[in-house]
Design a protein around this motif. Structure first.
Motif, short mmCIF file in Angstrom:
data_model
loop_
_atom_site.label_atom_id
_atom_site.label_comp_id
_atom_site.label_asym_id
_atom_site.label_seq_id
_atom_site.Cartn_x
_atom_site.Cartn_y
_atom_site.Cartn_z
N ALA A 101 0.86 -1.19 0.00
CA ALA A 101 0.00 0.00 0.00
C ALA A 101 0.88 1.23 0.00
O ALA A 101 2.04 1.20 0.44
CB ALA A 101 -0.92 0.01 1.22
N ARG A 102 0.33 2.30 -0.48
CA ARG A 102 1.00 3.60 -0.47
C ARG A 102 0.30 4.47 0.56
O ARG A 102 -0.93 4.57 0.57
CB ARG A 102 0.91 4.25 -1.85
N ARG A 142 -1.90 7.72 6.13
CA ARG A 142 -3.25 7.49 5.60
C ARG A 142 -3.14 6.78 4.25
O ARG A 142 -2.24 7.04 3.47
CB ARG A 142 -4.00 8.81 5.46
N ILE A 143 -4.09 5.90 3.99
CA ILE A 143 -4.02 5.01 2.83
C ILE A 143 -4.32 5.80 1.54
O ILE A 143 -5.34 6.50 1.46
CB ILE A 143 -5.04 3.86 2.98
N LEU A 144 -3.44 5.62 0.53
CA LEU A 144 -3.65 6.21 -0.78
C LEU A 144 -4.10 5.16 -1.80
O LEU A 144 -4.96 5.42 -2.63
CB LEU A 144 -2.38 6.90 -1.27
N PHE A 145 -3.50 3.98 -1.76
CA PHE A 145 -3.98 2.88 -2.58
C PHE A 145 -3.45 1.58 -1.99
O PHE A 145 -2.49 1.57 -1.22
CB PHE A 145 -3.57 3.03 -4.06
N VAL A 146 -4.09 0.46 -2.37
CA VAL A 146 -3.76 -0.86 -1.82
C VAL A 146 -3.81 -1.87 -2.96
O VAL A 146 -4.66 -1.78 -3.85
CB VAL A 146 -4.76 -1.29 -0.73
N PRO A 191 -6.21 6.25 8.42
CA PRO A 191 -4.94 5.67 8.85
C PRO A 191 -4.95 4.15 8.67
O PRO A 191 -5.97 3.50 8.94
CB PRO A 191 -4.86 6.04 10.34
N PHE A 192 -3.84 3.60 8.23
CA PHE A 192 -3.82 2.16 7.97
C PHE A 192 -4.01 1.36 9.26
O PHE A 192 -4.46 0.22 9.23
CB PHE A 192 -2.51 1.77 7.28
N THR A 193 -3.68 1.96 10.41
CA THR A 193 -3.84 1.24 11.68
C THR A 193 -5.31 1.02 12.04
O THR A 193 -5.60 0.25 12.95
CB THR A 193 -3.14 2.00 12.82
N ASP A 194 -6.25 1.68 11.33
CA ASP A 194 -7.66 1.37 11.51
C ASP A 194 -7.96 -0.05 11.06
O ASP A 194 -8.95 -0.66 11.50
CB ASP A 194 -8.54 2.35 10.73
N PHE A 195 -7.11 -0.59 10.17
CA PHE A 195 -7.35 -1.91 9.60
C PHE A 195 -6.27 -2.92 10.02
O PHE A 195 -6.52 -4.12 10.02
CB PHE A 195 -7.37 -1.82 8.06
N PHE A 222 4.91 6.78 2.78
CA PHE A 222 5.44 5.47 3.16
C PHE A 222 4.97 4.41 2.17
O PHE A 222 3.89 4.52 1.58
CB PHE A 222 4.97 5.05 4.57
N GLU A 223 5.80 3.39 2.02
CA GLU A 223 5.39 2.16 1.36
C GLU A 223 5.11 1.15 2.46
O GLU A 223 5.99 0.86 3.28
CB GLU A 223 6.49 1.67 0.42
#
Length: 459
Positions: free
Chosen positions: A125-126, A132-136, A157-161, A208-209
């Motif tokens: 994911a980017r 925060r998630i931009l794409f997956v 935020p990716f930590t939500d998932f 981030f990657e």
């Protein structure tokens, strides 16, 4: 007459190439390389020498190399097989030199570890600077539910998932999240988070990657129905074989790279080179599997991309960053654009095309040269131009370079001849095109065009 070096140590092996007796420093080297005394010879080059001497009944002598902790050892060894009534060999050590092993460059070691994680990751994911998630994207059956949920939650935020087991879902500095273990609903495997910051040295990350990696192999799946190998059958590689092959091959590559880079412990250069050959062969096979899978996708009826408002500069910088290790190993600099250029296209597909173009430029450019990626806008088209200082293409070659399986007579570089064909199909599916401008001896310029965004680019 040459003066023979004095004997520093003696040792003996039996008919099974076990070291049954050894004086120092051979005894210590045997133990430090993980062997026992008595026990099978643990120094790889010494074992090879003793085995050849025993099998061919020849007296052999040569220099061997080994690694003893943090020291590189070079020794002159003579191996003499015993008489026909006795198995095994007598071993004589006549010289012994040790030198400290120079530590790997820290940046290079970090890049190698990131490359290994990319090889075996099953979800990528980017993220932006706020995580925060931009794409997956993910092809793993274990992670499809998670990938769908994250795709539906872009901007969160990716930590939500993916809440780390030890910290929960609260916001944390990225260094605390990198390497954190996580559990994924619907998967029985253990997973860990890998966060690769996108930043210039000394600056805060601009994004981030995110990689999701498991050290356990995916569960074996029985294909539904019988797999047909009839030529022309649809969906074979992409739907049946590619997912089955991708992870095992990626793990072979990652394990070979771990050995090559000596992350698992000291190793003589010869064996590190063997591991490098295994890793390269695995990458070529993995690339072929990926290309054949992509070929089925782009040629399938009804294939379409998912256009979005994207920044071509950001995509180009990410592609250049992913290929940074490969470029540095060849001494090639990659100049990525710093400006922004808005376009309407699918981020993942543009990234795929640019990785192919920049990768080709690195592969066919001379050492010490420069690859430049720049942005231009021509009316309603936004362009990414990848220029290299390679041998260039004749006019006749430019007419066929985008054809399927076309490799322009090259052999031995492992290419499938599908990358440019697939890239042009993707560009045209996004409402753009891919073309080349070149002259022999003047390098090549590959130009990706996609529809420009009507909104003004940020300054």
């Amino acid at each position: 007459m040459a003066v023979q070096e004095p004997i520093l140590a003696r040792a003996a092996s039996d008919g099974a190439d076990r070291l049954v007796h050894a004086e120092e420093p051979l005894a210590g080297l045997q133990r430090n390389c993980g062997g026992d005394l008595p026990g099978l010879i643990a120094v790889p080059e010494l074992l090879e020498l003793v085995r050849k001497a025993r099998l061919y009944r020849l007296r052999l002598a040569r220099s061997i190399s080994a690694q003893d902790g943090g020291e590189a050892i070079t020794a002159w060894v003579e191996v003499d097989p015993r008489g026909e009534d006795e198995d095994g060999c007598d071993i004589v050590l006549r010289s012994w030199q040790s030198a400290p092993i120079a530590p790997d460059d820290t940046r290079l070691a970090i890049d190698r570890r990131a490359a290994l994680d990319r090889e075996v990751s099953e979800l990528s994911a980017r993220l932006d600077a706020e995580q925060r998630i931009l794409f997956v994207t993910s092809d793993s059956p274990d992670l499809q539910e998670l990938a769908r949920a994250m795709s539906a939650g872009l901007g969160r935020p990716f930590t939500d998932f993916l809440a780390p087991e030890s910290h929960g879902a609260r916001a944390l500095h990225w260094r605390l999240l990198d390497g954190a273990p996580v559990r994924v609903s619907g998967s029985k495997r253990d997973w860990r988070i890998v966060l690769l910051p996108q930043a210039k040295p000394g600056h805060d990350p601009v994004g981030f990657e995110l990689l999701l990696v498991s050290d356990e192999p995916p569960p074996a799946e029985e294909p539904e129905g019988e797999i047909s190998l009839v030529p022309g059958s649809q969906g074979l590689v992409g739907h049946d074989l590619a997912p089955v092959l991708r992870q095992p091959i990626a793990r072979i590559v990652a394990n070979a790279e771990t050995i090559r880079s000596r992350l698992a412990g000291p190793l003589p250069d010869a064996y590190a080179n063997y591991a490098a050959e295994i890793a390269n062969a695995g990458r070529l096979l993995l690339g072929l599997v990926e290309d054949l899978g992509d070929l089925e996708v782009v040629e399938s009826a009804g294939f379409a991309t998912a256009p979005d408002h994207i920044d071509l500069g950001e995509v180009a910088r990410q592609a250049a960053g992913i290929l940074g290790v490969r470029a540095r190993e060849k001494g090639i600099s990659v100049a990525a654009p710093v400006a922004a250029l808005r376009a309407v296209a699918e981020f993942r597909r543009v990234l795929q095309v640019l990785i192919n173009l920049i990768g080709n430029a690195i592969r066919y450019s001379p050492e010490g040269s420069r690859v430049e990626v720049r942005l231009e806008r021509h009316g309603g088209q936004a362009c990414v131009i990848v220029s290299d200082e390679g041998p260039g293409l004749a006019e006749a070659d430019q007419a066929i370079v985008f054809e399927k399986f076309e490799r322009l007579g090259r052999s031995g570089d492992g290419g499938s001849g599908l990358g440019l064909y697939i890239s042009r199909r993707l560009a045209r599916a996004m409402g753009g095109d891919l073309r080349v401008e070149s002259e022999p001896g003047q390098g090549a310029r590959f130009i990706l065009e996609v529809p420009a965004d009507g909104a003004a680019d940020p300054q």
